[in-house]
Design an enzyme around this catalytic site. Structure first.
Site, PDB file in Angstrom:
ATOM      1  N   HIS A  15       0.840  -1.159   0.061  1.00  0.00           N
ATOM      2  CA  HIS A  15       0.087  -0.019  -0.021  1.00  0.00           C
ATOM      3  C   HIS A  15       0.809   1.247  -0.038  1.00  0.00           C
ATOM      4  CE1 HIS A  15      -3.810   2.113   1.385  1.00  0.00           C
ATOM      5  NE2 HIS A  15      -2.844   3.101   1.388  1.00  0.00           N
ATOM      6  N   HIS A  17       1.645   5.392  -1.643  1.00  0.00           N
ATOM      7  CA  HIS A  17       1.224   6.469  -2.226  1.00  0.00           C
ATOM      8  C   HIS A  17       2.371   7.386  -2.919  1.00  0.00           C
ATOM      9  CE1 HIS A  17      -2.929   6.717  -0.596  1.00  0.00           C
ATOM     10  NE2 HIS A  17      -2.304   6.181   0.536  1.00  0.00           N
ATOM     11  N   ARG A  19       1.975   9.637  -5.671  1.00  0.00           N
ATOM     12  CA  ARG A  19       1.419  10.803  -6.156  1.00  0.00           C
ATOM     13  C   ARG A  19       2.100  11.095  -7.650  1.00  0.00           C
ATOM     14  NH1 ARG A  19      -1.436  10.919  -1.600  1.00  0.00           N
ATOM     15  NH2 ARG A  19      -0.310  11.575   0.023  1.00  0.00           N
ATOM     16  N   LYS A 101      -9.524  -0.249  -5.478  1.00  0.00           N
ATOM     17  CA  LYS A 101      -9.444   0.540  -4.397  1.00  0.00           C
ATOM     18  C   LYS A 101     -10.734   1.046  -3.995  1.00  0.00           C
ATOM     19  CE  LYS A 101      -8.059   2.326  -0.642  1.00  0.00           C
ATOM     20  NZ  LYS A 101      -6.665   2.814  -0.223  1.00  0.00           N
ATOM     21  N   HIS A 138     -10.660   1.113   2.014  1.00  0.00           N
ATOM     22  CA  HIS A 138     -10.202   2.214   3.016  1.00  0.00           C
ATOM     23  C   HIS A 138     -11.514   2.060   4.106  1.00  0.00           C
ATOM     24  CE1 HIS A 138      -8.650   6.000   4.732  1.00  0.00           C
ATOM     25  NE2 HIS A 138      -9.835   5.920   5.509  1.00  0.00           N
ATOM     26  N   HIS A 176      -4.626  -0.805   6.152  1.00  0.00           N
ATOM     27  CA  HIS A 176      -4.043   0.145   6.952  1.00  0.00           C
ATOM     28  C   HIS A 176      -4.855  -0.089   8.374  1.00  0.00           C
ATOM     29  CE1 HIS A 176      -6.936   3.015   5.358  1.00  0.00           C
ATOM     30  NE2 HIS A 176      -6.103   3.433   4.486  1.00  0.00           N
ATOM     31  N   ASP A 249       1.513   2.458   3.601  1.00  0.00           N
ATOM     32  CA  ASP A 249       0.516   3.830   3.289  1.00  0.00           C
ATOM     33  C   ASP A 249       1.693   4.905   3.347  1.00  0.00           C
ATOM     34  OD1 ASP A 249      -1.678   4.938   2.868  1.00  0.00           O
ATOM     35  OD2 ASP A 249      -2.526   5.131   4.836  1.00  0.00           O
TER      36      ASP A 249
END
Ligand code: DOR
Ligand code: ZN
Length: 350
Positions: A15, A17, A19, A101, A138, A176, A249
């Site tokens: 998991h 990010h 960007r 997701k 999430h 998470h 995360d």
């Protein structure tokens, strides 16, 4: 005797990010240094929703990798109420995505395009269940009247458990997970469910948000929880249960966007994640469980081949000088600080 060296299969970050634009260029090398594969979150603005978006974003990630990097981005699509089951199934069949997701609309950073009404995405979820494509969730409700510290537990009771009763074949990853409720739910469920755990939720409890003042760099979503929850997460991570694996995360935001009157959620852990994780497993006297948690169980859940490359973690007697900030490609990002000494550090690749 204190262990001084640990060689593990090259880890996977299930998991992450990365960007886009300058931030992507700044942070991607940190993940590529220590991880062989990572599941890339699709919450860009606008989000990654089509096969074309996936293809273009993957190309931008590959272009941001240092020469010779041994790093494979595993792509995901962002579930919207307009999602097309055929397009998602085609992307899966072509090996373009490993998961979809689900962000409840409004739950976190860039989740405005997320799902308001699960009924509207049931045809897509049914197709995913048929083809074995995992749904990464999430897991927080967004109702303003629900206390922020209860949002995961309420999500499990009111959204996730009913969804899984309706569609038991759907493969689900609770991303998470932050509470004992989440751990207990996964442990007590039959079927194909797993959960990722972050470094910051294993390292800190909610007091860390307010040590001597407000600490915006420890603010992420789901928000840090009470100590008893942190201990439940640590127990799960070191239990050898294959349903729990690492998903950092790591979620970089520019410093000015964190240190603000309305600061963004997200901890940037990628550059320090594995050293801190080794320290945590040492604290728990569970270093033997680290390879499965960081490099084994995630790949197995996603049906990926085991890593063949290795990563060496070295232990030094003196605490490591952890890097405090990343300034690159014109961006300035604060790196996560666990608040305790870390003696472990990944050895640079030869
Ligand atoms: O803290 C978070 N940051 N939690 C999320 O779910 C999203 C992430 C982000 O994208 O910044
Ligand atoms: Zn995330």
């Amino acid at each position: 005797m204190t262990q001084t060296d640990l060689v593990i299969p090259r880890p996977d970050d299930m998991h992450l990010h990365l960007r886009d634009g300058d931030m992507l260029r700044a942070v991607t090398p940190a993940s590529a240094r220590d991880f062989g594969r990572a599941i890339i979150m699709p919450n860009l603005v606008p989000p990654v929703v089509t096969r074309g978006d996936v293809h273009a974003y993957r190309a931008r990630i590959l272009a941001a990798l240092p020469d010779g990097a041994d790093f494979q981005p595993l792509m995901t699509m962002y579930l919207t109420e307009q999602a097309d089951a055929d397009e998602i199934a085609a992307a899966h069949a072509a090996g373009e995505i490993v998961a979809v997701k689900l962000y409840p609309a409004g739950a976190t950073t860039n989740s405005d395009s997320g799902v308001r009404n699960l009924d509207r995405v049931m045809p897509v979820l049914e197709r995913m269940a048929e083809i074995g494509l995992p749904l990464c969730v999430h897991g927080e409700v967004t109702d303003a009247e629900i206390d922020i510290f209860d949002r995961e537990a309420v999500f499990i009771e009111h959204v996730l458990a009913p969804l899984r009763r309706r569609l038991p074949e759907l493969r689900v990853v609770m991303e998470h997970v932050t509470t004992a409720d989440g751990i207990d739910y996964v442990r007590g469920s039959g079927g194909d469910i797993a959960a990722t755990l972050t470094v910051q939720h294993l390292a800190l409890n909610r007091n860390a948000l307010f040590v001597g003042g407000i600490r915006p760099h420890n603010y992420c979503l789901p928000v840090l929880k009470r100590e008893r929850h942190r201990l439940a997460l640590r127990a799960a991570a070191t239990s050898g249960d294959r349903r729990f694996f690492l998903g950092t995360d790591s979620a970089p935001h520019p410093r000015h966007a964190k240190e603000a009157a309305c600061g963004c959620a997200g901890c940037f852990t990628a550059p320090v994640a594995l050293g801190i994780l080794a320290q945590i497993f040492e604290q728990e006297e569970a270093l033997d469980d680290l390879p499965d948690f960081a490099s084994g169980f995630g790949a197995a859940f996603y049906g990926l081949p085991p890593a063949t490359a290795r990563l060496r973690l070295r232990r030094s007697d003196r605490p490591v000088d952890l890097p405090a900030r990343l300034s690159a490609a014109g961006v300035d990002v604060e790196i996560f600080d666990p608040g305790f000494d870390v003696h472990w550090w990944p050895e640079p690749a030869a």
